[in-house]
Write a protein that holds these residues in place. Sequence first.
Motif, PDB file in Angstrom:
ATOM      1  N   UNK A  14       0.755  -1.138   0.016  1.00 44.97           N
ATOM      2  CA  UNK A  14      -0.081  -0.076  -0.224  1.00 44.97           C
ATOM      3  C   UNK A  14       0.846   1.321  -0.059  1.00 44.97           C
ATOM      4  N   UNK A  15       2.316   1.103  -0.347  1.00 42.18           N
ATOM      5  CA  UNK A  15       3.017   2.386  -0.399  1.00 42.18           C
ATOM      6  C   UNK A  15       3.569   2.777   0.864  1.00 42.18           C
ATOM      7  N   UNK A  16       3.528   1.917   1.902  1.00 44.18           N
ATOM      8  CA  UNK A  16       3.655   2.394   3.483  1.00 44.18           C
ATOM      9  C   UNK A  16       4.953   1.612   4.074  1.00 44.18           C
ATOM     10  N   UNK A  17       5.660   2.134   4.926  1.00 43.08           N
ATOM     11  CA  UNK A  17       6.644   1.551   5.643  1.00 43.08           C
ATOM     12  C   UNK A  17       5.939   1.888   7.270  1.00 43.08           C
ATOM     13  N   UNK A  18       5.746   0.662   7.898  1.00 45.77           N
ATOM     14  CA  UNK A  18       4.899   0.733   9.325  1.00 45.77           C
ATOM     15  C   UNK A  18       5.837   0.111  10.287  1.00 45.77           C
ATOM     16  N   UNK A  19       6.239   0.654  11.507  1.00 42.35           N
ATOM     17  CA  UNK A  19       7.153   0.355  12.404  1.00 42.35           C
ATOM     18  C   UNK A  19       6.368   0.337  13.882  1.00 42.35           C
ATOM     19  N   UNK A  20       6.690  -0.579  14.675  1.00 39.90           N
ATOM     20  CA  UNK A  20       6.358  -0.606  16.152  1.00 39.90           C
ATOM     21  C   UNK A  20       7.508  -0.910  17.023  1.00 39.90           C
ATOM     22  N   UNK A  21       8.324   0.056  17.348  1.00 34.06           N
ATOM     23  CA  UNK A  21       9.355  -0.222  18.450  1.00 34.06           C
ATOM     24  C   UNK A  21      10.213  -0.773  17.543  1.00 34.06           C
ATOM     25  N   UNK A  22      10.835  -0.366  16.224  1.00 30.68           N
ATOM     26  CA  UNK A  22      11.766  -0.744  15.411  1.00 30.68           C
ATOM     27  C   UNK A  22      13.107  -0.297  15.700  1.00 30.68           C
ATOM     28  N   UNK A  23      14.120  -0.818  15.740  1.00 32.63           N
ATOM     29  CA  UNK A  23      15.512  -0.208  16.007  1.00 32.63           C
ATOM     30  C   UNK A  23      15.900   0.670  14.908  1.00 32.63           C
ATOM     31  N   UNK A  24      16.346   2.005  15.055  1.00 30.29           N
ATOM     32  CA  UNK A  24      16.611   2.608  14.074  1.00 30.29           C
ATOM     33  C   UNK A  24      17.395   2.081  12.914  1.00 30.29           C
ATOM     34  N   UNK A  25      18.430   1.374  13.239  1.00 28.07           N
ATOM     35  CA  UNK A  25      19.234   0.613  12.271  1.00 28.07           C
ATOM     36  C   UNK A  25      18.552  -0.230  11.442  1.00 28.07           C
ATOM     37  N   UNK A  26      17.540  -0.908  12.102  1.00 27.81           N
ATOM     38  CA  UNK A  26      16.667  -1.973  11.038  1.00 27.81           C
ATOM     39  C   UNK A  26      15.838  -0.920  10.417  1.00 27.81           C
ATOM     40  N   UNK A  27      15.164  -0.044  10.901  1.00 29.80           N
ATOM     41  CA  UNK A  27      14.244   0.743  10.055  1.00 29.80           C
ATOM     42  C   UNK A  27      14.963   1.462   8.917  1.00 29.80           C
ATOM     43  N   UNK A  28      16.203   2.051   8.999  1.00 27.54           N
ATOM     44  CA  UNK A  28      16.833   2.666   8.113  1.00 27.54           C
ATOM     45  C   UNK A  28      17.226   1.371   6.950  1.00 27.54           C
ATOM     46  N   UNK A  29      17.514   0.167   7.340  1.00 25.23           N
ATOM     47  CA  UNK A  29      17.878  -0.949   6.372  1.00 25.23           C
ATOM     48  C   UNK A  29      16.643  -1.189   5.521  1.00 25.23           C
ATOM     49  N   UNK A  30      15.504  -1.085   6.139  1.00 22.22           N
ATOM     50  CA  UNK A  30      14.145  -1.145   5.298  1.00 22.22           C
ATOM     51  C   UNK A  30      13.835  -0.059   4.525  1.00 22.22           C
ATOM     52  N   UNK A  31      14.137   0.887   4.934  1.00 26.82           N
ATOM     53  CA  UNK A  31      14.039   2.216   3.907  1.00 26.82           C
ATOM     54  C   UNK A  31      14.850   2.408   3.169  1.00 26.82           C
ATOM     55  N   UNK A  32      16.029   1.879   3.229  1.00 25.02           N
ATOM     56  CA  UNK A  32      16.984   1.857   2.195  1.00 25.02           C
ATOM     57  C   UNK A  32      16.834   1.015   0.837  1.00 25.02           C
ATOM     58  N   UNK A  33      15.779   0.220   1.029  1.00 23.63           N
ATOM     59  CA  UNK A  33      15.349  -0.770   0.071  1.00 23.63           C
ATOM     60  C   UNK A  33      14.449   0.101  -0.883  1.00 23.63           C
ATOM     61  N   UNK A  34      14.168   1.089  -0.642  1.00 24.41           N
ATOM     62  CA  UNK A  34      13.201   2.012  -1.606  1.00 24.41           C
ATOM     63  C   UNK A  34      14.004   3.325  -2.029  1.00 24.41           C
ATOM     64  N   UNK A  35      15.170   3.433  -1.976  1.00 20.92           N
ATOM     65  CA  UNK A  35      15.819   4.608  -2.381  1.00 20.92           C
ATOM     66  C   UNK A  35      17.203   4.214  -2.933  1.00 20.92           C
ATOM     67  N   UNK A  36      17.880   5.007  -3.807  1.00 21.93           N
ATOM     68  CA  UNK A  36      19.252   4.708  -4.446  1.00 21.93           C
ATOM     69  C   UNK A  36      20.205   5.225  -3.066  1.00 21.93           C
ATOM     70  N   UNK A  37      21.615   4.395  -3.191  1.00 21.57           N
ATOM     71  CA  UNK A  37      22.490   5.161  -2.509  1.00 21.57           C
ATOM     72  C   UNK A  37      22.617   4.457  -0.984  1.00 21.57           C
ATOM     73  N   UNK A  38      23.529   5.053  -0.224  1.00 18.27           N
ATOM     74  CA  UNK A  38      23.785   4.561   1.284  1.00 18.27           C
ATOM     75  C   UNK A  38      22.949   5.123   1.883  1.00 18.27           C
ATOM     76  N   UNK A  39      22.419   4.485   2.904  1.00 15.40           N
ATOM     77  CA  UNK A  39      21.650   5.158   4.201  1.00 15.40           C
ATOM     78  C   UNK A  39      21.901   4.308   5.479  1.00 15.40           C
ATOM     79  N   UNK A  40      22.522   4.874   6.604  1.00 12.38           N
ATOM     80  CA  UNK A  40      22.982   4.193   7.555  1.00 12.38           C
ATOM     81  C   UNK A  40      22.721   5.295   8.932  1.00 12.38           C
ATOM     82  N   UNK A  41      23.319   4.812   9.957  1.00 13.30           N
ATOM     83  CA  UNK A  41      23.084   5.592  11.158  1.00 13.30           C
ATOM     84  C   UNK A  41      24.550   5.501  11.940  1.00 13.30           C
TER      85      UNK A  41
END
Length: 327
Positions: free
Chosen positions: A253-280
């Motif tokens: 549905x074009x959404x990324x839903x998180x519930x208490x997800x560690x930031x590193x894991x959230x960014x790993x999921x988000x990086x699947x939807x954009x080019x380049x490197x995304x980390x913390x």
Amino acid sequence: MNSALPRSPTVDIAPDIAAQAVDWLFELQEAGDAEAPRRAFADWLAAHPEHRRAWDHIQRVNGRLQQVAEHAPPVRQALLGGPRRQRRELLIALLTAGASGGLWLNSASGRQSTGWLADLRTGVGERRTLNLADGSELSLNSDSAVDLQFDATRRQLTLQRGEILIRTGHDAQARPFLVRTPYGVLRPLGTRFAVRLLADAGQLAVFEGAVAIQTGDDTATRQVLHAGEQSRFAPGLAVVPRAADENAVAWREGMLVASGMPLAGFLAELSRHRYGRLACAPEIAHLQVSGSYPLADTERILDALCASLPVRIDALTRYWVTLRPAA
């Protein structure tokens, strides 16, 4: 194509010198055989040892980019087809990133050379849902690739890259439905389920019905997951199923839903939807993220994280972003 390209050595090139080297690369490409620009470039090159070091390194980076671009249309588009400013940003980021830039190139090469000739595929940030000839519904997540083989005796999907969500239809010919992956074969039993390829295993989540997993040639390797269960699978891998999470397929549905997800894991999921490197930075990797985020604008998601967490964006370019602790 072999995705294990040689890594660039670790370098420490000042951003201003990197930018000068990239500008000279473009200048010389546009100058052709003109003599004056080449004399000016020779003067710049001789002016400081760091200029020579930056130029030698950008030649290596540019050569590696050309190799990746041959088999990766999105990289080729960013390198050759985009605006000059976009191409300049990408080269400066890779020039100053050193070994990490080499890792990104290896990742882009391996990811894009797998499945780019598949029957169905999506680019980074693209998602598709379509109805198959048997009435089944197939959704492809960002950067995914699938081959289809429907004939008189079977209905088969081969997942080459990424992630899919399937709702199987009732087949009037009673043909078996199979999903093949590098880690095993899945046989759904009237169901809705998601399959994702990880680095070293497949991941199956069942939301309706049941799915049989077979990771070897004998039935002893067969395991059945029922609605509400998910598990990783690969030959020789024994994993106890755990609860399936419907939020994990909110991408449909074009959404990324998180519930208490560690930031590193959230960014790993988000990086699947954009080019380049995304980390913390490691010291903020544990911060928890909750909420529903529209994937149509990943920059707005990063801004939202900065508004809700004690973090700031450190962007070398749009292709090289790190979240760090807020000052």
